[in-house]
Scaffold this active site. Sequence first.
Site, short mmCIF file in Angstrom:
data_model
loop_
_atom_site.label_atom_id
_atom_site.label_comp_id
_atom_site.label_asym_id
_atom_site.label_seq_id
_atom_site.Cartn_x
_atom_site.Cartn_y
_atom_site.Cartn_z
CG ASP A 176 -2.28 0.56 0.93
OD1 ASP A 176 -2.36 1.45 0.07
OD2 ASP A 176 -3.27 0.15 1.56
CG ASP A 232 -9.67 1.59 -0.51
OD1 ASP A 232 -9.20 0.49 -0.87
OD2 ASP A 232 -9.08 2.35 0.28
C1 GLA Z 1 -5.89 1.46 2.00
C2 GLA Z 1 -6.26 0.29 1.13
C3 GLA Z 1 -7.30 -0.56 1.80
C4 GLA Z 1 -6.77 -1.05 3.12
C5 GLA Z 1 -6.33 0.14 3.97
C6 GLA Z 1 -5.63 -0.34 5.23
O1 GLA Z 1 -6.91 2.36 2.13
O2 GLA Z 1 -6.70 0.72 -0.12
O3 GLA Z 1 -7.65 -1.66 0.98
O4 GLA Z 1 -5.71 -1.92 2.89
O5 GLA Z 1 -5.44 0.99 3.27
O6 GLA Z 1 -5.22 0.71 6.01
#
Ligand code: GLA
Length: 695
Positions: A441, A498
Amino acid sequence: MIQTWRLDTPSQTLILASANGAMAEVVYWGQKLPADEDLSQVYAVQRIDVTGGMLDDNPPVSICPEAIRSFPGQTGLIATSNSGVQLTPTFVLHEAEEQQDLLRLVYEDSHLQLRYTATFELHCPTEVIEASATLESAEPVHVHWLAAPVVPGSQASTQMLDFAGRWCGEMQTLRSPWQPGIRLRESRSGRSGHENFPGLLTLEAGTTNTQGRAYGFHYGWSGGHRMVCETLADGRRQIQFGHAMHTELAAVRVFSTATLYLTHSTDGINGIARAFQRHVRQRVIPATPTHTPRPVHYNCWEAIYFDHKLDDLKAIASRAAELGAERFVLDDGWFGRRDNDTHGLGDWWIDKRKYPDGLTPLIDHVHSVGMQFGIWLEPEMISPDSDTYRAHPDWALGPRDQTLGRQQMVLDMANPNVQAYLYDAICELLAHNAIGYVKWDHNRVLPLPDAAQTRGTYALFAKLRQSFPQVEFESCASGGGRLDYGILAHTQRVWLSDSNDALERARIQHAAAIFLPASVTGSHVGASVSHTSGRVHDISFRAWVAAQRHMGFEMDPRALTADEAQTLSHITRWWKTQRDWLMSADILRLESNDPAVLIEQHLSEDGEQFLVFVNRLDTSTQILPQMLAMTALEADARYRLELVNRDELGALSRGNPLLKHDGGEFSGQYLMAQGLSLPWSFPGRCLVLKGLRLR
Ligand code: GLA
């Protein structure tokens, strides 16, 4: 003297020419020309006139337009010497290296001791041309801007199509007319980012998804790009792509652009999409370690967030496996003292409060129910509230008093100590735990853009991949916004958004398909009430939208009703029966005059079968669905059709269109020319049609 070079893919020709050793120009790029085309005549015939109010000769739109030639637009190179003097080289052709499918042109300015090299590499099977440029200097110089080889914008194109976006609203399509001056897109956030996807299409009037001429561009760099589409006063156009300006902070002896991916289509936007999708699968991403089919994911983020409890996770894993998941991804919250997003990043050791015996009990359980284990990391980030930051505050990029993003800072990836720390920490984790997958990430923008940061990240990826070739990596792009081919050269999947809201997701993945194949595009079945939009969608719609890409689940599976669980496992089982061909199919976007409906045809690479997903996002203005016409079929071949999910049609579909009981057999010509009448359905539903070519 005119020198010319010609490169051909099966359907495109690219011709470059140089007059008296000057910087070469692309004098033709488009549909394939006959082998006997006279290249010097092509050069001569495209040269433009001179009239009042102009220079006495027109400086060419060369692959690197030069200031010294009085070029009346944006130049391809902006550089200064170490002492700050503007460099305006006069490049002269030094060498041209021509091989099958490769052209390298080397230019030199012997006075300034500069060398410019442009490389064009053709990939015939995918129809993509890879172009890049390098500047070398005897003395360190500051390179503020270097464009990848510049191509002229076709004067026949009327529109530019590029992309904006935001978190949970990625890949928004923008269409702009060509106008005098510049259309400029520049990502200055230090990452390719949601806001400025590094891609462009130029379209002729009348070009649609399925027909017409189009040109496609993608700049494969994760550190932020700059795109200049310029119309000069004389009417000529140029298209430049490169790193965002001034992101090479130190003086250097060698500077290279990233790869600019180019392709031309006579089959509308789908021709571009097909070329780019195939190229990503065949040339860009690293081979998947196991060569097994894409496994169905289960990701626990929206089920538990930071609340990690071993027994819950085991129960969730068991349930996810029953539903058909094959890879379990443990998301954020397993390390340091990461109980929320205000602290812990950088402390990449297992939280013994949550996992007193390490991750092994969970991993063993995940394996025992037949799934592979994956884990979330955000290596480039650090929380000011972390042991690692307290020990090494100097490892963070940017000023101490910078504005934080998601309460976190960014590590300086160019710092060898940071590289060593991250490599060792991740090695420790991967070497001692049976982890087959890393979701990587990047949840904030950089405090300042710096190309060294991106290079550092790529270097870490490369080292880790070499040490752990069996581990697959995902670029989590909803945190990171990195969907570009630079990051995809190190990763096998992207987390596109997301938003697990099926309606939003369908739109986002539909736009992304111009550049990304299904096999790398994660799409998950979320909770019934979307966590990011609050919308409620039926399980079948959620599952069919995910089944259009690399499928996964991301809800608490224990919360599903028995009916929901049954539908989900049914669709997942079906997906597994199709994935062998579906994950290498071309995603073709079909025309829909009804804005309430979004339609994709996934056509197998061998053309033997296809699936059409009719995503009904909203109610239509008219009562009944419009006729569904397909594309890219063989006109004389016959196809057998079947509505895969006719059992989902509700009682309000009272009529008797053929598809409801028997799909029938038709010629490709008929299906493309007129198509089929679809049964009526609710909004928030997807109809799935399978086509098989008959022998
Ligand atoms: C980001 C990612 C999510 C999740 C969060 C965790 O927003 O896109 O899928 O992994 O971080 O903090």
